[in-house]
Design a protein around this motif. Structure first.
Motif, short mmCIF file in Angstrom:
data_model
loop_
_atom_site.label_atom_id
_atom_site.label_comp_id
_atom_site.label_asym_id
_atom_site.label_seq_id
_atom_site.Cartn_x
_atom_site.Cartn_y
_atom_site.Cartn_z
N GLU A 126 -23.55 6.13 0.66
CA GLU A 126 -24.65 5.62 0.02
C GLU A 126 -26.42 4.43 0.29
N GLN A 143 -23.26 -7.48 2.08
CA GLN A 143 -22.52 -6.78 2.62
C GLN A 143 -22.05 -5.46 3.62
N GLN A 144 -22.34 -5.07 2.39
CA GLN A 144 -21.99 -3.23 2.36
C GLN A 144 -23.37 -3.29 3.46
N GLN A 197 -22.63 -4.08 6.80
CA GLN A 197 -21.85 -3.31 7.45
C GLN A 197 -22.00 -1.95 8.00
N PHE A 198 -23.68 -1.34 7.53
CA PHE A 198 -23.69 0.00 8.19
C PHE A 198 -24.56 -1.04 9.19
N ILE A 212 -28.01 -2.08 -2.96
CA ILE A 212 -26.69 -1.83 -1.93
C ILE A 212 -26.86 -3.36 -1.90
N ASP A 213 -25.47 -3.61 -1.97
CA ASP A 213 -25.14 -4.99 -1.44
C ASP A 213 -25.03 -6.15 0.08
N THR A 263 -21.58 6.67 5.22
CA THR A 263 -21.69 5.74 4.44
C THR A 263 -22.95 6.30 3.95
#
Lengths: 348, 403
Positions: B250, B382-383, B386-387, B379-380, B248
């Motif tokens: 980002e 959901q992101q 997921q991370f 960062i949103d 990830t």
């Protein structure tokens, strides 16, 4: 105001001298060619003057008051300025004319070493009601020896007051105030302003020496200017107003002693200061103002104090260079950008 | 000696430039004065000419990337000449400084000194400073809009207006007087973090039953028994985070002064509590390390932190931080971002619990509570979820950790 039409700066000086001489017969003029034509027979027979001064400022005063009170002197600044100091300390009110302030070197001793110190050295028992009229200013294409601005240099002498009028109205009132003053007052006329017209009352009046004038009120930025630089300051303020910046323009009027209260009050309001002077910057009025403001208004400053002056050179003769030499609205805006930039709205 | 190619300062206010196009490739021969690349600042573009003749040895800043003024963007020298190690290393991965501002020892000496001197002094007008003092406003982080990027009255008034709008945090407005140097640093850093980011924390459990079995199994089989902490929970967790960050990119980044920079290396910070505060030593390039190397590094850095022998370089340049309150029996908390990083993982106390298995049997399980704070500016939700799930998957499938 009883007079219908505006009159020129030059006519105003003449009118002020006329009224001072009419009011007080201790007032007399001395200088080179103030009347002219002393040895020309037909003029002498008709009691007429010739040029009436190199610029014609004193034309017509000799026929009215005679050669006893409008004295054409030999070309010796030291002798007539010395005579004027002596006359002043012994009770007359002389108004000698130094044709160009660039010639001050010839007669500085009489002012610097004698005139300015007598009241002090004689324990206050002597007074020195001497008004030295002279001219300054670049822009007339008159070359380095006839274009300098040395009012700051003269204003550095303790005991000497220096006045630099900008408008015809102030010129008259300040000249009459200078002649009434019991100290040496150097009355420095910008020769390039002689043709400027303005409304001037016919009657006798004075304008206080040592008082600066707010020519335009503003809240964002203070611009202090001397002499014709006031017009530059006004042009700068007009330009800034279009961008939403309200500049306060102060005409210093008196270079020595300059009006600290008015300048400090304005800077305390605006937080920013630009000083425009056509004299050289070193050890000079603009620098002195900057120092006093940095000292007395430090906590009010929201940007560096900017001095926009002529460069530290003699005045160039070439017309294009002479125009470059003088501060202009554009050069002020460019050089002062650093303190103007955050007054303007932030561009998205 | 190789010659550095530096980003020129093109204007008074320029602080960094972007390399637009490289006209030469590494290995190309160049004459002195020959066009090397084109850079641009906010306003103009500029052709960078070769400062010396030779071969283009290295390109440190690729096309489209930014670098600070006077930073080397490449090197010219004799064919196959070695590049000075320190300089090259810095430009490859030089994330902005974190907690304690320490002198940059990296970029060539004189220039970096000048740069530090130029940036370390805060330019502020007397009036602005006075208003800030009257309102106890810390202006250290403000960006000046005046000439020479000076902070003026306008900037202070804007900051005060913002402060009035911000949720009540005024009691902590002046974190300085009466505190030790380290405490002052922490106070400023924490306040800056909360004032300049949009922090949000996600919390979930991860089942570590499989990981603990895996760990016990390995421990029993390896001789001599592993002594470098390579199988400690901290090391395994660090490894799981490294893998998740690599997957990830980002998240592995810095965000500072409106500038978002992804960073190639995982420079992993580990928060270490001390008697008088807290410090975050950083393990550089943690993604390249085996469990053994990671374990050794963790041991060494934590010991150095506790002994007070960390150097400035040891807590510089982090890209992500792990903090642990499990030993104090905390389950969940809301870790505060170690700015300019944009993520921090909080580890709670491992708990034994009963849960239903896939076959609906009641089984014993070990569960680890995790709290993950991220900067919602970048960062949103959901992101971020997921991370966090990637970390969980890595931990739940422990063989991943040794691949």
């Amino acid at each position: 105001m009883s007079r219908k039409s505006n009159i020129t700066f030059m006519q105003v000086i003449n009118e002020a001298l006329d009224q001072a001489m009419a009011k007080d017969d201790r007032v007399f003029l001395m200088g080179e060619d103030l009347a002219g034509g002393a040895t020309v027979k037909h003029l002498a027979e008709a009691n007429q003057d010739a040029w009436g001064g190199v610029f014609g400022v004193t034309k017509g005063l000799m026929p009215k008051y005679g050669r006893q009170r409008v004295i054409d002197t030999p070309i010796s600044e030291m002798s007539y300025m010395g005579a004027a100091v002596g006359a002043a300390v012994t009770g007359l009110r002389p108004v000698p004319e130094l044709m160009f302030n660039d010639f001050i070197g010839y007669c500085l001793d009489t002012i610097l070493a004698q005139g300015s110190k007598m009241r002090y050295m004689f324990g206050g028992k002597a007074s020195m009601p001497l008004t030295v009229r002279t001219t300054h200013g670049a822009g007339a294409n008159a070359a380095a020896q006839h274009s300098g601005s040395y009012y700051g240099l003269l204003g550095a002498i303790p005991g000497v007051k220096v006045v630099v009028p900008t408008t015809p109205y102030d010129a008259k009132g300040l000249l009459l105030a200078a002649i009434e003053d019991n100290n040496i007052v150097v009355f420095s006329e910008d020769k390039t302003l002689y043709g400027v017209k303005g409304p001037v009352p016919e009657e006798y009046y004075t304008v206080p020496i040592g008082k600066a004038q707010i020519k335009r009120a503003g809240t964002d930025l203070t611009i202090v200017a001397i002499g014709k630089m006031v017009f530059v300051a006004q042009a700068v303020a007009d330009q800034l107003a279009k961008e939403g910046v309200e500049a306060e323009v102060i005409d210093l009027v008196t270079v020595a002693p300059w009006d600290q209260a008015t300048v400090l009050q304005s800077v305390q309001k605006t937080g920013r200061l630009i000083i425009i002077d056509e004299a050289q910057p070193h050890n000079n009025t603009a620098t002195d103002i900057a120092a006093v403001v940095a000292d007395q208004a430090f906590d009010y400053l929201d940007g560096p104090v900017k001095r926009i002056t002529a460069p530290n050179t003699p005045v160039p003769f070439a017309t294009n260079l002479e125009q470059l030499y003088l501060p202009s609205a554009q050069s002020v805006l460019t050089e002062a950008q650093e303190i103007i930039t955050d007054l303007k709205p932030i561009k998205a | 000696m190789a010659t550095e190619i530096l980003i020129p300062k093109l204007g008074l206010t320029m602080t960094e430039g972007t390399v637009d196009v490289w006209d030469k490739a590494v290995g190309d021969q160049v004459a002195s004065g020959e066009l090397l690349c084109t850079i641009s600042s906010e306003k103009l573009t500029y052709d960078v000419e070769a400062p010396a003749a030779g071969y283009l040895l290295k390109i440190c800043v690729a096309e489209g990337e930014d670098a600070p003024v006077k930073a080397p963007i490449g090197f010219i020298g004799a064919e196959n000449e070695a590049i000075p190690e320190t300089t090259a290393a810095t430009t490859e991965a030089a994330p902005p400084a974190t907690a304690a501002p320490a002198p940059e020892q990296t970029i060539a000496q004189s220039q970096s000194e000048a740069a530090v001197a130029a940036t370390s002094r805060i330019l502020i007008t007397p009036l602005a400073r006075k208003i800030a003092a009257d309102h106890q406003l810390d202006y250290a982080q403000l960006k000046g809009t005046g000439g020479n990027q000076r902070i003026t009255k306008r900037d202070i008034l804007a900051a005060l207006a913002q402060k009035d709008l911000a949720p009540a945090e005024t009691p902590a407005a002046a974190p300085a007087a009466g505190l030790s140097g380290m405490r002052q640093q922490i106070a400023r850093h924490m306040l800056t973090s909360l004032q300049t980011t949009a922090q949000l924390t996600l919390q979930r459990k991860v089942d570590l039953t499989a990981l603990l079995a895996f760990k016990a199994d390995l421990k029993a089989k390896i001789t001599p028994p592993p002594a470098d902490g390579q199988l400690s929970l901290t090391t395994l967790l660090a490894r799981a985070v490294c893998l998740a960050l690599q997957a990830t990119p980002e998240m592995n980044a810095n965000y500072q002064d409106g500038q978002y920079t992804k960073i190639a290396d995982v420079n992993l910070g580990i928060a270490v509590g001390l008697d008088n505060g807290l410090i975050v030593p950083v393990i550089q390039k943690a993604q390249t390390m085996t469990l053994t190397q990671l374990g050794q590094q963790l041991k060494a850095k934590i010991a150095a932190a506790q002994n007070g022998t960390l150097t400035a370089a040891d807590y510089h340049g982090g890209t992500f931080t792990i903090t642990n309150l499990g030993h104090e029996n905390i389950e969940y908390f809301t870790p505060v971002l170690n700015t300019p990083e944009i993520g921090i993982l909080g580890v709670g106390a491992l708990a034994q619990t009963l849960k239903l298995s896939e076959n609906n049997d009641v089984v014993a399980a070990s569960e680890l509570p995790l709290s993950f704070t991220f900067d919602h500016q970048i960062i949103d939700g959901q992101q971020a979820a997921q991370f966090l799930d990637r970390i969980a998957v890595n931990l739940q499938n422990p063989y991943q950790l040794i691949l």
